[in-house]
Write a protein that holds these residues in place. Sequence first.
Motif, mmCIF file in Angstrom:
data_model
loop_
_atom_site.group_PDB
_atom_site.id
_atom_site.type_symbol
_atom_site.label_atom_id
_atom_site.label_comp_id
_atom_site.label_asym_id
_atom_site.label_seq_id
_atom_site.Cartn_x
_atom_site.Cartn_y
_atom_site.Cartn_z
ATOM 1 N N PRO A 257 40.474 49.013 9.987
ATOM 2 C CA PRO A 257 40.293 48.447 11.335
ATOM 3 C C PRO A 257 39.823 46.999 11.297
ATOM 4 C CG PRO A 257 38.519 49.973 10.800
ATOM 5 C CD PRO A 257 39.537 50.128 9.727
ATOM 6 N N SER A 258 40.323 46.212 12.237
ATOM 7 C CA SER A 258 40.005 44.786 12.261
ATOM 8 C C SER A 258 38.885 44.479 13.241
ATOM 9 C CB SER A 258 41.251 43.969 12.634
ATOM 10 O OG SER A 258 41.539 44.107 14.007
ATOM 11 N N ASP A 259 38.052 43.520 12.875
ATOM 12 C CA ASP A 259 36.986 43.068 13.765
ATOM 13 C C ASP A 259 37.576 42.411 15.009
ATOM 14 O OD1 ASP A 259 34.901 43.940 12.116
ATOM 15 O OD2 ASP A 259 35.014 42.129 10.896
ATOM 16 N N TYR A 260 38.749 41.772 14.852
ATOM 17 C CA TYR A 260 39.421 41.140 15.986
ATOM 18 C C TYR A 260 39.695 42.172 17.080
ATOM 19 C CZ TYR A 260 43.513 39.533 18.650
ATOM 20 O OH TYR A 260 44.399 39.232 19.663
ATOM 21 N N LEU A 261 40.252 43.302 16.674
ATOM 22 C CA LEU A 261 40.585 44.332 17.648
ATOM 23 C C LEU A 261 39.318 44.989 18.202
ATOM 24 C CD1 LEU A 261 42.814 45.754 19.117
ATOM 25 C CD2 LEU A 261 42.987 47.376 17.249
ATOM 26 N N SER A 262 38.322 45.136 17.358
ATOM 27 C CA SER A 262 37.055 45.700 17.808
ATOM 28 C C SER A 262 36.494 44.900 18.979
ATOM 29 C CB SER A 262 36.051 45.701 16.637
ATOM 30 O OG SER A 262 34.779 46.104 17.072
ATOM 31 N N LYS A 263 36.522 43.584 18.850
ATOM 32 C CA LYS A 263 36.019 42.715 19.928
ATOM 33 C C LYS A 263 36.881 42.818 21.177
ATOM 34 C CE LYS A 263 34.004 39.390 16.689
ATOM 35 N NZ LYS A 263 34.140 38.026 16.095
ATOM 36 N N LYS A 264 38.190 42.878 20.991
ATOM 37 C CA LYS A 264 39.111 42.991 22.123
ATOM 38 C C LYS A 264 38.847 44.271 22.926
ATOM 39 C CE LYS A 264 41.989 39.438 22.040
ATOM 40 N NZ LYS A 264 42.165 38.561 23.236
ATOM 41 N N LEU A 265 38.621 45.359 22.241
ATOM 42 C CA LEU A 265 38.394 46.637 22.912
ATOM 43 C C LEU A 265 37.041 46.661 23.609
ATOM 44 C CD1 LEU A 265 39.856 49.003 20.176
ATOM 45 C CD2 LEU A 265 40.912 48.388 22.362
ATOM 46 N N GLU A 266 36.058 46.040 22.985
ATOM 47 C CA GLU A 266 34.750 45.962 23.628
ATOM 48 C C GLU A 266 34.810 45.080 24.878
ATOM 49 O OE1 GLU A 266 32.171 44.714 20.495
ATOM 50 O OE2 GLU A 266 31.837 46.758 19.760
ATOM 51 N N GLU A 267 35.612 44.023 24.797
ATOM 52 C CA GLU A 267 35.799 43.161 25.980
ATOM 53 C C GLU A 267 36.468 43.917 27.117
ATOM 54 O OE1 GLU A 267 38.049 39.854 24.569
ATOM 55 O OE2 GLU A 267 36.386 38.992 23.404
ATOM 56 N N ALA A 268 37.266 44.940 26.761
ATOM 57 C CA ALA A 268 37.933 45.749 27.783
ATOM 58 C C ALA A 268 36.994 46.779 28.406
ATOM 59 C CB ALA A 268 39.143 46.449 27.173
ATOM 60 N N GLY A 269 35.755 46.870 27.867
ATOM 61 C CA GLY A 269 34.774 47.760 28.459
ATOM 62 C C GLY A 269 34.504 49.034 27.682
ATOM 63 N N LEU A 270 35.094 49.165 26.492
ATOM 64 C CA LEU A 270 34.891 50.371 25.689
ATOM 65 C C LEU A 270 33.656 50.237 24.800
ATOM 66 C CD1 LEU A 270 38.563 51.124 24.667
ATOM 67 C CD2 LEU A 270 37.133 52.561 26.099
#
Length: 540
Positions: A257-270
Amino acid sequence: MKLNINNLNNKSFWKNADIEIPKYNINKVRENTNKNPAWLHFGAGNIFRGFIARIADTLLNDDIINTGIVAVDTHSAGKDDYEMIDKVYKPFDNLTLLASIKNNGDIDKKVIGSITDILHADFINYYEALKKIFISNYLQIVSFTITEKGYSIKDLNGNYISTVKEDISNEPKKSKNIMSIITAMLLERYKNGAYPIAMLSMDNCSNNGDKLKSSVIDIAKEWNKRGFADDGFIKYLQDDKKTSFPLSMIDKITPRPSDYLSKKLEEAGLEEMSVFKVGHNNTALFVNAEVPEYLVIEDLFPNGRAKFEKADVYITDRITVQTAEKMKVSVCLNPLHTSLAIFGCLLNYNFIYEEMKNPLLKKLVEKIGYDEGMKVVIDPKILNPKDFIKEVIDERLANPYIPDSPKRIAADTSQKIAVRYGETLKSYVKNNLDASSLIGIPLTIAAWLRYLMGIDDNGNKMNISPDSMLEELQIYIKNIKFKDTKTIGNNLKPILSNDSLFAVNLYDKKINLGEKIEGYFSEMISNENAVKECLKKYIN
């Protein structure tokens, strides 16, 4: 928003976050599966969560099936090790978030709800739970993504590895090795009705179903000698109308898993989207994956199957599966991946996509694929080899949003190199082509031996990825000194002449690559930056 079954009821959140959620009633599917389990899967990692479970999810969404998959974690099988279950599955009601990333950065996000339960391949605590599913006459498929080494029960000398040696001398119920565990469960199925079953390997290795079958039958025969199983059990395993072992070809990159995607998903509210450790591996609630995916399966299901075709799976005959698999693992993808992995480690690249920006490395994989491999590829018809390799080179390997690392791909190269390069060399001989004229393949083999020294191209020590043959190989490699080509001597010959390792003896007159590889290797150890210089010299 935390991912769980209850929160899926907040449909407005998921719609606003542009995340697709299951259309089916997850609790009802779990109830159905508990009563009539049809699909059991060993290997609960990313390729399962991001691809195999997605297939079942698609069929559930389209109302083609009404049961899901029971997953079995195989990490440290036989030990009380449940991190995957306790950290990745149970806290999130066995749901997974699949994020498919296109090479332009667009992300398709969906919640996978098809995994109905998670068990462990540990007979200490899960024997009865596994047995209950295995003896069910409803069970149609037991599938696997346990990596190629999961099927190995013997070393190169033909001796049983220690865990198998222990298992075959004990009663089946005490098994610890994954192959012994599978055989013990099949023995329970045989004793409790001998219902038909398909044992479907979906691992990325040549003739995967045959490897699985061979290991299972070998263990069964040992138990037969010791009185733990009868002759009827062996016949049950050998009769493909009772127990089948279909071949398959699988292809989808599901990296760490990428940190980039982790941040994107957290920005989406997850919530709880951070990357964490399970054992030595990075993992997360989500699976990031490329969009392209291929699964080709031999149609050999004695107890029936779902309509996998409706989920973009190719169901075909054995020859077509073998041809598609050989196209992929010997020409169009895996040899390129391994070459990039080896050179990437030596040249200190962190990611595969970064390597594809290096014109020399891009030319190297183009030479191995388009020039050297394509001469002997056989067209499987269902997939076009030239289109496939073009997608691999131009889109998949170059995707900056799929952060696959050379170190990950370099793991267990000794188990892969025969298929990824040896099969092409065998095809050259079969087709009366001059194997000694090859450049990219022998250059990669030389680089692998150079990599095994544990010294990067700058002359600094580097970590070598796990490999089951590392200790055996380094008996010869450790006698070679960096910058001292006189120490090469005969140290490489036991490796390069090992036809179990390469599928051919590289000194064979019909191959005639042994001395050439020795020469490349000699150049690569001559000084700092010599690997880079070799690429410049030979790849143009």
